[in-house]
Design a protein around this motif. Structure first.
Motif, PDB file in Angstrom:
ATOM      1  N   ASN A  76       9.920  -3.491   9.077  1.00  0.00           N
ATOM      2  CA  ASN A  76       9.772  -4.199   7.805  1.00  0.00           C
ATOM      3  C   ASN A  76       8.837  -3.529   6.808  1.00  0.00           C
ATOM      4  O   ASN A  76       8.936  -3.793   5.615  1.00  0.00           O
ATOM      5  CB  ASN A  76       9.292  -5.632   8.073  1.00  0.00           C
ATOM      6  CG  ASN A  76      10.334  -6.447   8.817  1.00  0.00           C
ATOM      7  OD1 ASN A  76      11.520  -6.371   8.519  1.00  0.00           O
ATOM      8  ND2 ASN A  76       9.903  -7.216   9.802  1.00  0.00           N
ATOM      9  N   ILE A  77       7.930  -2.663   7.266  1.00  0.00           N
ATOM     10  CA  ILE A  77       7.115  -1.919   6.299  1.00  0.00           C
ATOM     11  C   ILE A  77       7.996  -1.015   5.431  1.00  0.00           C
ATOM     12  O   ILE A  77       7.835  -0.991   4.203  1.00  0.00           O
ATOM     13  CB  ILE A  77       6.010  -1.116   7.015  1.00  0.00           C
ATOM     14  CG1 ILE A  77       4.898  -2.060   7.484  1.00  0.00           C
ATOM     15  CG2 ILE A  77       5.422  -0.055   6.092  1.00  0.00           C
ATOM     16  CD1 ILE A  77       3.784  -1.363   8.251  1.00  0.00           C
TER      17      ILE A  77
ATOM     18  N   LEU B 230      -0.278   8.212   7.334  1.00  0.00           N
ATOM     19  CA  LEU B 230      -0.267   7.228   8.416  1.00  0.00           C
ATOM     20  C   LEU B 230       1.071   6.506   8.499  1.00  0.00           C
ATOM     21  O   LEU B 230       1.605   6.280   9.600  1.00  0.00           O
ATOM     22  CB  LEU B 230      -1.400   6.214   8.209  1.00  0.00           C
ATOM     23  CG  LEU B 230      -2.825   6.745   8.358  1.00  0.00           C
ATOM     24  CD1 LEU B 230      -3.842   5.655   8.036  1.00  0.00           C
ATOM     25  CD2 LEU B 230      -3.056   7.276   9.771  1.00  0.00           C
ATOM     26  N   ALA B 231       1.634   6.134   7.339  1.00  0.00           N
ATOM     27  CA  ALA B 231       2.930   5.444   7.329  1.00  0.00           C
ATOM     28  C   ALA B 231       4.025   6.355   7.853  1.00  0.00           C
ATOM     29  O   ALA B 231       4.889   5.932   8.629  1.00  0.00           O
ATOM     30  CB  ALA B 231       3.261   4.970   5.910  1.00  0.00           C
TER      31      ALA B 231
ATOM     32  N   LEU C  13       0.829  -1.210   0.000  1.00  0.00           N
ATOM     33  CA  LEU C  13       0.000   0.000   0.000  1.00  0.00           C
ATOM     34  C   LEU C  13       0.863   1.260   0.000  1.00  0.00           C
ATOM     35  O   LEU C  13       0.596   2.215  -0.748  1.00  0.00           O
ATOM     36  CB  LEU C  13      -0.927  -0.001   1.226  1.00  0.00           C
ATOM     37  CG  LEU C  13      -2.012  -1.076   1.273  1.00  0.00           C
ATOM     38  CD1 LEU C  13      -2.753  -1.019   2.605  1.00  0.00           C
ATOM     39  CD2 LEU C  13      -2.998  -0.904   0.113  1.00  0.00           C
ATOM     40  N   VAL C  14       1.912   1.262   0.825  1.00  0.00           N
ATOM     41  CA  VAL C  14       2.801   2.422   0.893  1.00  0.00           C
ATOM     42  C   VAL C  14       3.584   2.578  -0.406  1.00  0.00           C
ATOM     43  O   VAL C  14       3.765   3.695  -0.911  1.00  0.00           O
ATOM     44  CB  VAL C  14       3.759   2.291   2.097  1.00  0.00           C
ATOM     45  CG1 VAL C  14       4.749   3.447   2.117  1.00  0.00           C
ATOM     46  CG2 VAL C  14       2.980   2.253   3.405  1.00  0.00           C
TER      47      VAL C  14
ATOM     48  N   TRP D 138      -6.887   8.600  -0.898  1.00  0.00           N
ATOM     49  CA  TRP D 138      -6.528   7.314  -0.289  1.00  0.00           C
ATOM     50  C   TRP D 138      -5.015   7.177  -0.177  1.00  0.00           C
ATOM     51  O   TRP D 138      -4.483   6.803   0.872  1.00  0.00           O
ATOM     52  CB  TRP D 138      -7.141   6.190  -1.109  1.00  0.00           C
ATOM     53  CG  TRP D 138      -6.676   4.808  -0.749  1.00  0.00           C
ATOM     54  CD1 TRP D 138      -5.919   3.972  -1.495  1.00  0.00           C
ATOM     55  CD2 TRP D 138      -6.946   4.101   0.470  1.00  0.00           C
ATOM     56  NE1 TRP D 138      -5.687   2.793  -0.851  1.00  0.00           N
ATOM     57  CE2 TRP D 138      -6.312   2.838   0.376  1.00  0.00           C
ATOM     58  CE3 TRP D 138      -7.654   4.409   1.622  1.00  0.00           C
ATOM     59  CZ2 TRP D 138      -6.372   1.892   1.390  1.00  0.00           C
ATOM     60  CZ3 TRP D 138      -7.707   3.458   2.638  1.00  0.00           C
ATOM     61  CH2 TRP D 138      -7.071   2.228   2.526  1.00  0.00           C
ATOM     62  N   HIS D 139      -4.315   7.487  -1.266  1.00  0.00           N
ATOM     63  CA  HIS D 139      -2.846   7.393  -1.247  1.00  0.00           C
ATOM     64  C   HIS D 139      -2.247   8.401  -0.259  1.00  0.00           C
ATOM     65  O   HIS D 139      -1.283   8.080   0.441  1.00  0.00           O
ATOM     66  CB  HIS D 139      -2.276   7.629  -2.648  1.00  0.00           C
ATOM     67  CG  HIS D 139      -2.543   6.500  -3.604  1.00  0.00           C
ATOM     68  ND1 HIS D 139      -2.469   5.185  -3.236  1.00  0.00           N
ATOM     69  CD2 HIS D 139      -2.856   6.503  -4.928  1.00  0.00           C
ATOM     70  CE1 HIS D 139      -2.735   4.407  -4.281  1.00  0.00           C
ATOM     71  NE2 HIS D 139      -2.974   5.191  -5.318  1.00  0.00           N
ATOM     72  N   CYS D 140      -2.795   9.598  -0.206  1.00  0.00           N
ATOM     73  CA  CYS D 140      -2.307  10.604   0.745  1.00  0.00           C
ATOM     74  C   CYS D 140      -2.501  10.136   2.182  1.00  0.00           C
ATOM     75  O   CYS D 140      -1.605  10.289   3.023  1.00  0.00           O
ATOM     76  CB  CYS D 140      -3.021  11.936   0.529  1.00  0.00           C
ATOM     77  SG  CYS D 140      -2.539  12.830  -0.964  1.00  0.00           S
TER      78      CYS D 140
END
Length: 528
Positions: free
Chosen positions: A146-147, A292-293, A73-74, A285-287
């Motif tokens: 790990n993300i 959050l990441a 997702l990131v 959504w991407h923003c």
């Protein structure tokens, strides 16, 4: 004499192989000597051991799966959005690769712990986060590390997508989920399998995180069980059996992951920035994902800095003798381990690149694989074997220092090989004939030919090895004592004794050291 000179390029590589065989072979031999194989049947039927093995695989599999999903997702958000802080965010992601686990744990406790600021905020509304000690804390820490790794690898892979595929998808009106399913997912699948195996292996051998956040026997992995058998119960035979079991599991996992890695298709990064246009919902959504990441990765680092600077009796904590003793040993260990790592890595590459140039690609790859297979033998397994060896001799601080430095150097060696192999091989392919025709050898060859192209990757490898050694806790956990300590060991003791202010200052100092290493690496890139 000419025949001896003809095969002299073997000397450095064979020397490294002998050193690795003596160290790892000697360690495994002592584990076998202490192992009473008559206890194997009894040990394998032990209910507690079965629980430890099941949890080791369960937490590693769950951590790897969540890391791939969130990392994907990131990665997609990074790929489709362009913003001014993108390069900085990717650099912060790179910093987490080598950040000491205990520093991250301290920051995560400050944010998500029982008295963390997020829990304090949620209590205003009558809510509370789950207890961070246990599986939730282990997963949280694994995701922190790990993300970013998953996101960066998958983002690089997405950059290899051809712009023609986007144009064809636009003509066929393939958008959103359909484009992901039919174009992106098949392209990412080989890398996802390889990445899953790598993260699974990293989480399976996770020691510091599980030791600190496990919270009890229910959440114990094999590595923690080995440590507990040595330090708490002093059951050396049980520790040796568990270490052999851990080695067998890791060797099998490493072999399986290596098979998947073979099918990873590499391509050139596309220089064109043409993408499918995003709808407003997709852009939002991407923003949201990137915000959050970013908060998830940055807030523990910021919390560590703030906690250190605002610690009670800051100057008294900063002037503690045990803190300066730990700083001294850490600053000695890091460059020593980095130098040992570079010596072993360069010596091996001098042989493998000559083999490659002479058309012996299979032999060259075999030697490189032996240098990389160190990843299949966890540091704690190696340290356990050396610890058993030390029981037979009277070891002083110098001996302990060299053993810890050697363990840290060997841990960093596969990563140094990955950084240095392309540059060393390109040099021999591009300049070997010229050097032979002009009889340029030894120091003259380095000064005239090699220095310009090897200095940058050598600096990067040195910084990486020093960073890994500076934050390593595994080896020092077994060999450290009151007279020989390091910053990670001191931080662990302070956390265990609930010395929050002292731990805050120690964690802040470690984080500052890593920022300095990071800035040194970035400055080196800029100068070159």
């Amino acid at each position: 004499m000419r025949k001896i000179s003809r095969y002299s390029y073997w000397f450095s590589g064979v020397t490294v192989l002998i050193i690795l065989a003596v160290i790892y072979g000697g360690s495994l031999l002592h584990l076998l000597q202490y192992s009473q194989f008559s206890q194997w049947a009894e040990l394998l039927q032990n209910a507690y051991l079965k629980q430890v093995i099941v949890f080791s695989f369960y937490q590693a599999g769950l951590s790897a799966l969540l890391s791939i999903v969130f990392g994907l997702l990131v990665a997609r958000a990074l790929f489709y959005l362009e913003f001014s802080g993108k390069a900085l965010l990717l650099k912060i992601f790179s910093l987490t690769y080598v950040l000491p686990a205990l520093v991250a744990i301290f920051g995560l406790l400050g944010v998500y712990g029982f008295n963390g600021w997020l829990n304090q905020f949620l209590r205003l509304f009558g809510w509370q986060l789950p207890d961070i000690y246990g599986l939730s804390g282990i997963l949280l820490a694994h995701l922190f590390f790990n993300i970013p790794l998953s996101a960066k690898v998958l983002h690089q892979r997405l950059n290899q997508l051809s712009p023609s595929q986007f144009k064809l998808a636009a003509q066929l009106n393939l958008r959103g989920w359909c484009f992901f399913r039919w174009v992106e997912l098949p392209f990412l699948k080989p890398v996802c399998f390889s990445l899953f195996g790598l993260i699974f292996l990293l989480c399976f051998t996770s020691f510091t995180i599980v030791l600190t956040l496990g919270g009890g026997p229910k959440y114990t992995t094999l590595e923690v069980a080995i440590y507990q058998a040595i330090t708490f119960d002093f059951e050396l035979e049980t520790a040796a059996l568990l270490a052999i079991l851990q080695f067998l599991f890791c060797f099998v996992l490493f072999t399986i992951n290596s098979r998947f890695a073979r099918y990873q298709q590499l391509g050139n990064i596309s220089q064109q920035n043409w993408r499918l246009p995003l709808s407003k919902q997709q852009r939002y959504w991407h923003c949201l994902i990137l915000i959050l990441a970013g908060l998830f990765i940055i807030t523990p680092l910021v919390e560590t800095l703030i906690a250190g600077l605002t610690a009670r009796q800051f100057w008294q904590q900063l002037l503690q003798p045990e803190l300066w003793q730990a700083i001294l040993f850490s600053l000695l260990l890091a460059p020593t381990a980095a130098i040992l790592c570079l010596l072993l890595t360069v010596a091996l590459l001098l042989t493998t690149r000559q083999l490659y140039w002479r058309g012996k690609q299979a032999s060259s790859q075999l030697l490189l694989n032996i240098g990389t297979i160190i990843l299949a033998i966890p540091t704690l397994v190696l340290a356990t074997g050396l610890f058993l060896l030390l029981g037979q001799i009277d070891a002083d601080i110098v001996t302990l220092f060299l053993l810890v430095a050697l363990c840290n150097a060997l841990v960093a060696m596969p990563f140094a090989l990955q950084l240095l192999t392309p540059a060393f091989y390109n040099n021999v392919l591009n300049y070997q004939r010229l050097c032979l025709s002009l009889n340029i050898r030894g120091w003259q060859r380095w000064r005239v030919v090699e220095k310009a192209t090897l200095l940058k990757p050598l600096r990067s490898a040195f910084a990486l090895a020093a960073a890994i050694s500076l934050g390593d806790f595994t080896a020092i956990a077994l060999f450290g004592n009151d007279s020989f300590t390091s910053l990670p060991l001191l931080l662990y003791r302070q956390l265990g004794h609930y010395q929050h202010d002292g731990a805050a200052v120690t964690a802040m100092i470690l984080l500052v050291f890593y920022f300095l290493i990071f800035l040194f690496t970035e400055q080196s890139k800029g100068n070159d």
